[in-house]
Design an enzyme around this catalytic site. Structure first.
Site, PDB file in Angstrom:
ATOM      1  N   ALA A 156      78.555  -0.753 152.906  1.00 30.71           N
ATOM      2  CA  ALA A 156      77.927  -1.728 152.009  1.00 30.71           C
ATOM      3  C   ALA A 156      77.311  -2.844 152.845  1.00 30.71           C
ATOM      4  O   ALA A 156      77.865  -3.242 153.877  1.00 30.71           O
ATOM      5  CB  ALA A 156      78.960  -2.301 151.042  1.00 30.71           C
ATOM      6  N   LYS A 157      76.181  -3.331 152.392  1.00 33.91           N
ATOM      7  CA  LYS A 157      75.510  -4.437 153.089  1.00 33.91           C
ATOM      8  C   LYS A 157      76.047  -5.737 152.504  1.00 33.91           C
ATOM      9  O   LYS A 157      75.416  -6.384 151.651  1.00 33.91           O
ATOM     10  CB  LYS A 157      73.994  -4.293 152.914  1.00 33.91           C
ATOM     11  N   VAL A 158      77.233  -6.107 152.961  1.00 35.32           N
ATOM     12  CA  VAL A 158      77.982  -7.244 152.414  1.00 35.32           C
ATOM     13  C   VAL A 158      77.664  -8.505 153.211  1.00 35.32           C
ATOM     14  O   VAL A 158      77.659  -8.486 154.451  1.00 35.32           O
ATOM     15  CB  VAL A 158      79.502  -6.960 152.454  1.00 35.32           C
ATOM     16  N   TYR A 162      78.336 -10.028 157.985  1.00 32.97           N
ATOM     17  CA  TYR A 162      77.380 -10.469 158.992  1.00 32.97           C
ATOM     18  C   TYR A 162      77.845 -11.697 159.771  1.00 32.97           C
ATOM     19  O   TYR A 162      77.162 -12.122 160.706  1.00 32.97           O
ATOM     20  CB  TYR A 162      76.006 -10.684 158.355  1.00 32.97           C
TER      21      TYR A 162
END
Length: 304
Positions: A156-158, A162
């Site tokens: 998932a691009k959570v 980052y």
């Protein structure tokens, strides 16, 4: 950052300067939110968004993985993206859809906190610089390790994921490099701070498997271009940093980075210290696609 006119928030286009949220916004404190990075390119056939459907599929996969509830369908988000680009009168731009937890309560639990959705677009050139695209960049093996597949949701691009990438990126910049290379928890090469990575050695192309990295849409495009267009094979397998050190060629890929050659790792030149032949051929093939010059992959472009 170059401001544009309008940002789409929860169904409405509002002025850029008015796109604000409360200081106690839940995602600001705890990091749970998901996003996408998408590019729209100017082509001879008009403006076109690269692999829009696949990006929106991944956005909704991220929503499913972190168990959020969104008020909009995929089709409505796509329509909102098109509407936002048109409202800002942009021929090409970077597109940032964001689904996040808004203002409502504090504490680790987000039960009862509203889910908000926003879309911003703005002009954005080469992420790692035009010189980096043309001549390659210098990278550093990071002291920060990539996420373990069972510690964070690596598919998932959570937003919160980052923070790790930020630390790695800033460490690299502080040491005079352009970007970081992160190793996985077993010590194998994983990815950049926000890019996937490929190496070439004696004609063999390798990229890390998807076991603990985000499934990049540009990565998928690169593999298809290499295998279907250039007639080459790609191995998805683990490799250590010393194999990266002795590669003939290496490059990053991603929506922001596009195809960026790596000319040096930890003060060690890659190949002859310049973009290699295969990387240059791939870069040309990629930009032919996104600029609408390749009939074979027109289906990857969503024309506005």
């Amino acid at each position: 950052m170059e401001e544009t006119k309008k940002i789409w928030m929860d169904g409405k286009l509002i002025d850029w300067a008015e796109a604000q949220t409360h200081i106690l916004t839940h995602s600001l404190h705890y990091g749970l939110g998901v996003f996408e990075g998408i590019r729209c390119y100017k082509t001879e056939r008009g403006s076109a968004i690269f692999r829009l459907a696949e990006h929106i599929d991944r956005l909704f996969n991220s929503v499913q993985i972190v168990n959020l509830r969104v008020d909009y369908s995929k089709e409505e988000i796509i329509e909102a993206i098109l509407r936002t680009i048109k409202a800002n009168e942009l021929e090409e731009c970077y597109i940032r859809p964001l689904i996040y937890l808004g203002y409502g309560s504090m504490g680790v639990s987000h039960r009862g906190v509203p889910v908000r959705t926003a879309i911003a677009v703005w002009p954005w050139g080469a992420y790692l610089g035009e010189k980096g695209l043309a001549e390659g960049i210098r990278v550093k093996i990071s002291s920060y390790t990539g996420h373990h597949t069972n510690v964070n949701m690596t598919k998932a691009k959570v937003c919160g994921n980052y923070a790790n990438s930020q630390l790695a990126k800033m460490e690299a910049l502080d040491h005079g490099y352009d970007e970081a290379v992160m190793l996985d928890t077993e010590g194998y090469v994983a990815q950049g701070s926000g890019e996937n990575i490929f190496i070439v050695k004696k004609g063999v192309i390798k990229t890390p498997p998807l076991s603990s990295i985000l499934e990049g849409i540009t990565r998928d495009s690169v593999i298809k271009l290499l295998t279907q267009d250039l007639g080459l094979s790609v191995k998805e397998e683990l490799f250590p940093r010393d194999e990266l050190y002795v590669a003939d060629e290496a490059f990053f890929c991603g929506t922001a980075a596009e195809i960026t050659p790596i000319r040096e790792v930890d003060n060690r030149p890659i190949g002859n210290g310049r973009p290699g032949d295969l990387t240059s051929r791939l870069q040309k093939a990629f930009f032919d696609v996104v600029r609408g010059r390749s009939e074979r992959h027109l289906s990857w472009l969503h024309f506005i």
